[in-house]
Design an enzyme around this catalytic site. Structure first.
Site, PDB file in Angstrom:
ATOM      1  N   LYS A  82       0.839  -1.195   0.000  1.00 12.26           N
ATOM      2  CA  LYS A  82       0.000   0.000   0.000  1.00 12.26           C
ATOM      3  C   LYS A  82       0.878   1.252   0.000  1.00 12.26           C
ATOM      4  O   LYS A  82       1.888   1.303   0.714  1.00 12.26           O
ATOM      5  CB  LYS A  82      -0.911  -0.023   1.228  1.00 12.26           C
ATOM      6  CG  LYS A  82      -1.841   1.165   1.352  1.00 12.26           C
ATOM      7  CD  LYS A  82      -2.731   1.052   2.586  1.00 12.26           C
ATOM      8  CE  LYS A  82      -3.624   2.270   2.737  1.00 12.26           C
ATOM      9  NZ  LYS A  82      -4.528   2.174   3.906  1.00 12.26           N
ATOM     10  N   SER A 157      -9.256   2.633   3.289  1.00 14.21           N
ATOM     11  CA  SER A 157      -8.317   3.254   2.378  1.00 14.21           C
ATOM     12  C   SER A 157      -7.422   2.259   1.646  1.00 14.21           C
ATOM     13  O   SER A 157      -6.731   2.612   0.691  1.00 14.21           O
ATOM     14  CB  SER A 157      -7.430   4.237   3.156  1.00 14.21           C
ATOM     15  OG  SER A 157      -6.685   3.560   4.159  1.00 14.21           O
ATOM     16  N   SER A 181     -10.166   0.563   7.395  1.00 13.22           N
ATOM     17  CA  SER A 181      -9.461   0.543   6.114  1.00 13.22           C
ATOM     18  C   SER A 181      -8.858  -0.792   5.724  1.00 13.22           C
ATOM     19  O   SER A 181      -8.344  -0.933   4.610  1.00 13.22           O
ATOM     20  CB  SER A 181      -8.371   1.624   6.102  1.00 13.22           C
ATOM     21  OG  SER A 181      -8.941   2.907   6.091  1.00 13.22           O
TER      22      SER A 181
END
Length: 457
Positions: A82, A157, A181
């Site tokens: 990520k 996210s 997230s």
């Protein structure tokens, strides 16, 4: 092993094949790179790519194996990270223009742990600016779409991370979670996710503001996103904070989940769940009961959920204040909210003296249409024919996250619209291996990870 499904195998299976000499790291890495180049265009999950460097690292991994070097549990498997996680030598932006050219000298602690276990970074995945939305778009890289339906969001996210895992663009991913997230993207993409108990896994190297990386924000955790529960357990052990004296003392998960005391809190007037989502969750609970696990549908923690959520939201906003989304509370205000949080934690601990786990929604809504316009305050989501405030999607995740509890998300199946649904398997603080064990059984009963049709192209 069929070449076409190499990328969809679990990381544990991939590593075992490499260790057995059935597959080289370079072959697997090249296969995953090919999948990204062929299939990621409309999804837009992997936004920074270091394919040449990854192939070189894979060749070095194969050479180390040929020399007889000791192999880590992830030896030779490729993974994306990520873009909120610092990766040495690879652009890391947090989805923010302020860090457009940022190339760190060091890895986030979790990335370093994966590399030490033998894994190979091949690129970075998309996210919202500063990891602050349940969608995954930003000014740098554009929008990531859900691999099950390109008109829908992949969650946030860690949306790019989850889409990449679902599509076989990576052997595994590591998400971050301060308000859901890890849990939203796991649920929305039909994969496995684990939000660990707060503090078990180090969160240094997190780019949530321009000076980020050196501190560990309140509430925020890092955890694995995978295609199997085996991989959740493997990654949990790889990532665990080794310097903590209590880390080796975490209780093991049960071999047999049937004796577990399980509660189900699947719906509530506090945050009514869309009927299509609720139907998938109820079917999973019925399957669990049919397998011999008693589920109490009435038990609840002695917590008033609305003021608890409001406290949690104030604490989350405080933890994210350096990203510039708000000025943040005064220290006195934070202490008052912390006192209220600690009372919630005591109530949860009391509840878990009588129960080993509770099953709760991730979201009142299945993956929704892309919604790039408007603010959190302005956006609305429909559920059961009613327009609901966008921010209410966090009502189920904040209750457990701000209380530092572990939550495992197994894939449960699809709504009538063909969209994935998961729920939270929540346990007491430190009960991570129990929530994973129970989620494993639920996944066995519901079919677990199924590739999106686009992943088979």
């Amino acid at each position: 092993m069929a070449h076409d499904d190499l990328g969809l195998r679990s990381a544990k299976q991939q590593a075992a094949a490499i260790a057995a000499g059935e597959l080289s790291s370079r072959e697997l890495t090249a296969h995953v790179i090919d999948r990204i180049e062929r299939l990621d265009g409309d999804i837009n999950a992997v936004v920074t790519r270091d394919f040449e460097g990854a192939l070189g690292r894979a060749a070095a991994a194969d050479a180390a194996q040929a020399r007889g070097d000791a192999l880590g549990p992830l030896h030779g498997v490729p993974f994306t990270a990520k873009d909120a996680l610092m990766t040495a030598g690879i652009r890391s932006t947090g989805g923010a223009r302020e860090l457009t050219g940022n190339i760190p000298d060091t890895d986030a602690a979790v990335v370093a742990a994966c590399r030490a276990a033998g894994a190979i970074v091949i690129g970075k995945t998309n996210l919202p600016r500063w990891s602050a939305d349940n969608q995954s778009f930003n000014d740098l890289f554009g929008t990531t779409s859900n691999p099950w339906d390109l008109s829908k969001v992949p969650g946030g996210s860690s949306g790019g991370a989850a889409a990449a895992a679902a599509m076989g663009f990576t052997s595994f991913e590591i998400g971050t979670d301060i308000g859901g997230s890890i849990r939203f993207p796991a649920s929305y993409n039909g994969i496995w996710g684990h939000k660990p108990s707060f503090g078990l896994i180090p969160t240094t190297g997190y780019l949530d503001h321009v000076r980020g990386g050196t501190t560990e924000p309140d509430i925020n955790v890092f955890g694995p996103l995978t295609r199997s529960c085996d991989d959740l357990e493997l990654l949990f052990d790889v990532l665990l904070r080794r310097e903590a004296p209590w880390a080796p003392q975490l209780p093991p998960g049960p071999d047999d989940v049937r004796p577990l005391r399980v509660a189900a809190w699947l719906d509530d007037e506090y945050c009514p769940v869309d009927g299509d989502v609720l139907g998938v969750m109820r079917a999973a609970v019925e399957a669990l009961e049919g397998s011999g696990v008693h589920v109490d549908h009435e038990a609840r923690p002695d917590i008033d959920p609305l003021p608890a959520w409001e406290t949690g939201m104030r604490l989350v906003r405080a933890a994210m204040a350096l990203a510039g989304r708000s000025e943040g509370p005064s220290h006195r205000e934070w202490l008052e909210n912390h006192l209220a949080r600690e009372e919630c934690r005591r109530k949860w601990a009391e509840f878990f003296t009588g129960y080993d786990a509770i099953l709760m929604p991730v979201s009142f809504h299945h993956p929704f249409d892309h919604m790039p316009e408007g603010t959190f305050a302005e956006r609305r989501l429909p559920a059961n024919g009613v327009e609901r405030p966008y921010i209410e999607m966090t009502r189920w995740t904040i209750l457990t996250g701000m209380s530092y509890l572990p939550a495992t998300v197994p894939p449960l199946g699809l709504t009538p619209q063909g969209l994935p649904v998961g729920f939270q398997v929540v346990g007491p603080y430190g009960g991570d291996r129990t929530t994973m064990a129970l989620a494993r059984r639920i996944g066995e009963l519901t079919g677990g990870y199924q590739p999106p049709p686009r992943a088979l192209g």
